[in-house]
Scaffold this active site. Structure first.
Site, short mmCIF file in Angstrom:
data_model
loop_
_atom_site.label_atom_id
_atom_site.label_comp_id
_atom_site.label_asym_id
_atom_site.label_seq_id
_atom_site.Cartn_x
_atom_site.Cartn_y
_atom_site.Cartn_z
N LYS A 208 63.56 122.56 15.68
CA LYS A 208 64.68 123.60 15.37
C LYS A 208 66.13 123.28 16.23
CE LYS A 208 63.49 127.98 15.89
NZ LYS A 208 62.80 129.28 16.34
N GLU A 214 59.55 114.71 22.35
CA GLU A 214 58.42 113.90 21.49
C GLU A 214 59.13 113.68 20.06
OE1 GLU A 214 56.01 116.82 24.36
OE2 GLU A 214 57.96 116.92 23.16
N GLY A 269 57.32 129.06 16.57
CA GLY A 269 57.01 127.75 15.99
C GLY A 269 55.65 127.75 15.60
N ARG A 270 54.63 128.36 16.15
CA ARG A 270 53.29 128.17 15.51
C ARG A 270 53.12 129.41 14.36
NH1 ARG A 270 54.07 130.54 20.33
NH2 ARG A 270 53.45 132.54 21.02
N GLU A 355 48.26 129.45 22.33
CA GLU A 355 49.61 129.81 23.03
C GLU A 355 50.00 131.25 23.00
OE1 GLU A 355 52.39 126.32 22.41
OE2 GLU A 355 53.28 127.76 20.88
N HIS A 386 25.35 119.10 13.87
CA HIS A 386 24.63 117.79 14.39
C HIS A 386 25.43 117.36 15.93
CE1 HIS A 386 21.84 117.18 10.97
NE2 HIS A 386 22.69 117.80 10.49
N LYS A 512 57.14 120.24 30.75
CA LYS A 512 57.93 119.52 29.82
C LYS A 512 59.17 119.12 30.93
CE LYS A 512 58.71 121.11 26.02
NZ LYS A 512 59.00 122.12 24.83
#
Length: 545
Positions: A208, A214, A269-270, A355, A386, A512
């Site tokens: 954005k 990152e 964002g999510r 979050e 399993h 961050k």
């Protein structure tokens, strides 16, 4: 819109505490007392069928949970969100991911402006660009057709597109290779582009602000990788597009702002997969399928907005989760999709839920006096059976489960020698696992099987372990959209009951900020001013790097 009382002071909460303290019938007893329980504790909406009969609730508990939702103003807070009120109070923002999938004629206002035309303008540009890439009209700098699309993002700009692409891979253009880069670990980028041709590769940089550490580190690496082969700076504009709102930084990078797809600060964002963040998905499956995906989300939005609480899938899932966590002491939720296509769904839900509701203060800033968001985890069935199901069945922790399944396979294979298809066996496991969790196996049943007495304790299953099952006819763009929106709204309802802000994420900021302070220290010999542990770790890294 904040409650005038604390959650634990509500009449419904106190009633639920009393019900939880009283002797509780087991699931065996609940089913024995109500032969129609499997039908009575079920609901349908937006193409999904929810069976919550294997939750440890009865009519009194369900009634008190619904009263709790009403006392906490869930309906009013829902309606305020859908109207565009700024319910994200710590950032003074509206919360309008539902506007991203609203039909073109809808009127949803933020600060007096109808935002739906803006949304559809971006969707139209996304559709046009996707068609050009898919048809070969959009060419790379040397005239080659684009054959690989690499989405560079992190968090919601990565988890959503990855999950949805995998989920809808059956519907994707197999002539296109889709890759996703998120980790600042250089290995992620190196491995994702190892077999790609720069002349045939398109990068989508999703940030954005166009400053995310990152994402921009990986984007600059991608730029160098491209130019090492193609040489000319002008190539950047043919091989990079941006999902961003920062036109200045986008242009500085070398991307034509005509190829910048925007979204808005009222999209978290999510919650952004259905915005321009979904550009990679639009290219992969095509604009028509992406529109079906959005329509499925809107189907669930309408169900959430209009269905009575007693029949409302997100509300019922949220309230049973609150009962499990706040009154039965369960601190986690296993999400178990029986579809290989949904192998990343639990990882996607981790961000959506943890979050959103991983908060320790109420809307007013007071410390909560109860547990909030659960630990969400899981894996695609039958693989998980399993791996970790042993702990769910016979471990010491109570772990509620959400099973997800489909009536039809997108890849039907011939029946085997015993006449059962892969899908029959897959779904038999869904039903068997929820049955085993609910009813277990008593010592008497184990002995009746002729098991030696010494082994009886080891082969006894306590049962009484809660689960819900979600079923749809098949996995389509529309059913996937509805499933995602179902969990979005479930998370919202729980946040509304807990009186927390589900739409900020200050908890991700501190680490961050500290990382940006430490990064330049790693390659220098400047004096370290951290705690003794951090200083020692940095010193070790300096020696060994």
């Amino acid at each position: 819109m904040q409650p005038t009382h604390t959650l634990t002071e509500t009449a419904a909460w106190q009633k639920l505490e009393a019900l939880a303290a009283a002797p509780q019938p087991t699931l065996r007893e609940l089913f024995a007392a109500d032969p129609q329980r499997g039908r009575n504790f079920a609901a349908e909406g937006a193409g999904w069928y929810l069976d919550y009969s294997k939750q440890r609730i009865d009519g009194d508990i369900l009634s008190a949970l619904l009263d709790l939702a009403r006392e906490c103003g869930v309906e009013q807070r829902r309606d305020a969100m859908l109207r565009g009120e700024k319910i994200n109070i710590t950032e003074n923002r509206a919360v309008l991911h539902t506007a991203l999938r609203a039909p073109r004629e809808t009127d949803i206002r933020v600060d007096g402006q109808n935002v739906v035309p803006q949304v559809h303008a971006v969707l139209d540009r996304m559709a046009d660009f996707a068609r050009k890439v898919r048809s070969g009209e959009w060419r790379g700098f040397t005239g080659e057709r684009i054959r690989a699309v690499v989405n560079i993002g992190i968090g919601g700009s990565d988890l959503g597109p990855v999950m949805a692409y995998e989920a809808l891979e059956h519907y994707s253009d197999r002539e296109l290779t889709l890759r996703f880069v998120s980790n600042v670990d250089g290995t992620d980028f190196a491995e994702k582009v190892r077999d790609l041709n720069p002349a045939e590769t398109l990068f989508i940089v999703s940030s954005k602000t166009f400053t995310t550490l990152e994402t921009m580190t990986n984007a600059r690496t991608a730029r160098r990788w491209l130019l090492d082969t193609l040489g000319d700076e002008a190539a950047v504009a043919r091989h990079f597009v941006a999902v961003s709102t920062n036109a200045q930084e986008v242009q500085k990078f070398g991307i034509d702002t005509a190829n910048m797809f925007e979204f808005w600060d009222w999209v978290g964002g999510r919650y952004s997969l259905d915005s321009a963040i979904g550009l990679s998905l639009t290219i992969a499956v095509g604009p028509e399928q992406f529109r079906d995906f959005l329509d499925g989300m809107h189907d669930m939005d309408r169900h959430f907005a209009g269905a009575p609480l007693e029949e409302n899938l997100p509300v019922l899932m949220a309230l049973t989760g609150i009962w499990n966590q706040n009154f039965l002491g369960a601190c986690s939720l296993a999400v178990l999709p029986y579809s290989q296509y949904l192998r990343s769904f639990a990882a996607y839900l981790q961000q959506l839920d943890m979050e959103s509701n991983g908060k320790h203060v109420t809307l007013s800033g007071a410390e909560v006096g109860y547990d909030t968001g659960p630990i969400v985890w899981g894996q695609a069935g039958t693989n998980g059976q399993h791996a970790f199901y042993q702990l769910i069945h016979q471990g010491t922790r109570l772990i509620p489960c959400d099973f997800i399944g489909f009536a039809r396979s997108l890849n039907p294979l011939p029946a085997g020698e015993e006449g059962q298809t892969h899908q029959d066996l897959l779904m038999a496991n869904v039903f068997a696992q929820s049955e085993a969790l609910a009813f277990g196996k008593t010592p008497e049943q184990v002995r009746a099987d002729g098991v030696p007495e010494a082994l009886v304790p080891h082969k006894t299953f306590a049962g009484n372990r809660p689960s819900s099952t979600l079923l749809a006819r098949d996995l389509t763009p529309r059913s996937l959209g509805a499933l995602i929106a179902l969990y979005e709204h479930k998370v919202f309802v729980q946040g509304a009951v807990w009186n927390i802000n589900s739409f900020d994420q200050w908890g991700v900021e501190l680490g961050k900020v500290l990382a940006q302070r430490i990064a330049p220290e790693l390659g220098s010999q400047q004096e370290l001013r951290h705690d003794s542990s951090t200083n020692a770790l940095i010193a070790w890294y300096r020696r060994e790097r």
